[in-house]
Motif scaffolding. Structure first.
Motif, short mmCIF file in Angstrom:
data_model
loop_
_atom_site.label_atom_id
_atom_site.label_comp_id
_atom_site.label_asym_id
_atom_site.label_seq_id
_atom_site.Cartn_x
_atom_site.Cartn_y
_atom_site.Cartn_z
N ASP A 181 41.75 51.97 46.98
CA ASP A 181 42.45 52.65 46.03
C ASP A 181 44.12 52.61 46.81
OD1 ASP A 181 43.02 54.94 44.14
OD2 ASP A 181 43.82 55.98 46.15
N GLY A 182 45.01 52.22 45.79
CA GLY A 182 46.32 52.03 45.91
C GLY A 182 47.01 53.18 46.57
N ARG A 183 46.81 54.40 46.31
CA ARG A 183 47.53 55.50 46.97
C ARG A 183 47.11 55.70 48.34
NH1 ARG A 183 52.25 56.13 44.03
NH2 ARG A 183 51.52 55.80 41.77
N SER A 184 45.95 55.25 48.50
CA SER A 184 45.32 55.57 49.86
C SER A 184 45.53 54.38 50.77
CB SER A 184 43.72 55.56 49.83
OG SER A 184 43.39 56.86 48.95
N ASP A 192 52.68 52.12 46.27
CA ASP A 192 52.96 52.73 45.03
C ASP A 192 52.43 52.25 43.79
OD1 ASP A 192 54.29 54.42 43.64
OD2 ASP A 192 56.24 53.59 43.58
N TRP A 193 50.93 52.59 43.60
CA TRP A 193 50.31 51.86 42.62
C TRP A 193 48.98 52.78 42.32
CZ3 TRP A 193 51.17 47.83 39.57
CH2 TRP A 193 49.99 47.18 39.01
N ASP A 194 48.85 53.14 41.25
CA ASP A 194 47.51 53.80 40.86
C ASP A 194 46.40 52.97 40.83
OD1 ASP A 194 48.75 56.41 40.72
OD2 ASP A 194 49.50 56.00 38.79
N PRO A 198 48.59 52.99 52.00
CA PRO A 198 49.37 53.35 50.58
C PRO A 198 49.99 52.31 50.07
CG PRO A 198 50.50 54.30 52.49
CD PRO A 198 49.44 53.25 53.26
#
Length: 280
Positions: free
Chosen positions: A126-129, A133-135, A131
């Motif tokens: 998961d991008g935000r995790s 800057d991507w959903d 991290p």
């Protein structure tokens, strides 16, 4: 201060034993000790600290004094040292890290540990995790920087990795490594892996966050193998040979992405003492 110098396929570390709870982390001391001209010389410092619901704890300070969540080659060095110096008495044990609890199993030559297999846990996609800057997931996505355009992947093994399998010449790789580490896509900076897959083996050059170009990166090898398996370049559930400039690792990625297993050596190079006021 007594120290041990270790290397895991060329990724080298100063190891400090604070397992009795009598050692505090000193990032300035670490930065000075890692200097290859005026210090011991290393990619980072590994602190062995008391366990927190585990047998021991590992803390990782990079050569620039920043702290890393996890270090794959470093954790093998910590595991081998902890067994050989009696900090732990069993061949399979747990290590607390800033990226969670990892299980280590040392490989013995006689009564001496010479290598370790680490359950690195599940990769984070998961991008935000990560991290970044991507959903959502960042897998085989188009990426552009300056005049360079290529496909890339983002994976975390407790620390962020940006991975490409695009064919590039050495001059391009040399330029892109430091540029990508600090790219605005990565709020906490990133490790960068330039990979190619040949006959089922992965060959990697790595620019490490906080350390620069290094001979090896264990978490980078794991993250790159995850990306390669997802992109159908190597198989799941089978050991994959991964080559870095310093040597080879074996990485196995579970098909359900429940875990990644890393196997590789760790060697004591030398030990010595530095004065407590060394960094002053």
């Amino acid at each position: 201060m007594h120290f041990w110098k270790y290397q895991g396929i060329g990724n080298d570390f100063v190891v400090l034993d604070g397992s009795k709870g009598d050692l505090e982390i000193d990032t300035e001391w670490c930065r000075c000790a890692c200097d290859r001209h005026f210090g011991i010389g290393a990619d980072g410092v590994l602190y062995i600290m008391p366990g927190e619901g585990t047998d021991i704890t590992m803390r990782v300070i990079n050569a620039d004094g920043s702290e890393a969540e996890m270090c794959g080659n470093g954790i093998r060095c910590v595991a081998v040292h902890a067994f050989n110096y009696g900090i732990v008495k069993k061949t399979t044990f747990t290590i607390n890290t800033m990226a969670g609890i990892k299980e280590a199993t040392v490989t013995l030559d006689g009564d001496k540990a010479v290598a370790a297999t680490i359950d690195m846990g599940a990769p984070i996609l998961d991008g935000r995790s990560i991290p970044i800057d991507w959903d959502g997931q960042y897998i085989d996505e188009d990426f552009a920087i300056v005049r360079y355009f290529f496909k890339a992947n983002a994976v975390s093994m407790g620390n962020p990795h940006f991975i490409t399998f695009q064919e590039m010449d050495d001059a391009t790789i040399d330029r892109l490594g430091p540029m990508l580490e600090c790219h605005r896509l990565f709020p906490k900076r990133t490790n960068v892996e330039f990979c190619k897959v040949i006959d089922g083996k992965i060959y990697i050059r790595v620019f490490e966050r906080g350390a620069g170009w290094t001979l090896a990166c264990g978490t980078g090898a794991c993250a790159s193998t995850v990306a390669a398996a997802i992109n159908k370049l190597v198989p799941f559930d089978e050991p994959v040979d991964v080559h870095l400039p310093g040597g080879w690792l074996k990485i196995t990625v579970n098909k359900d992405l429940a875990f990644v297993r890393m196997e590789g050596p760790a060697d004591l190079v030398f030990e010595g003492d530095l004065p407590e006021e060394y960094s002053e």
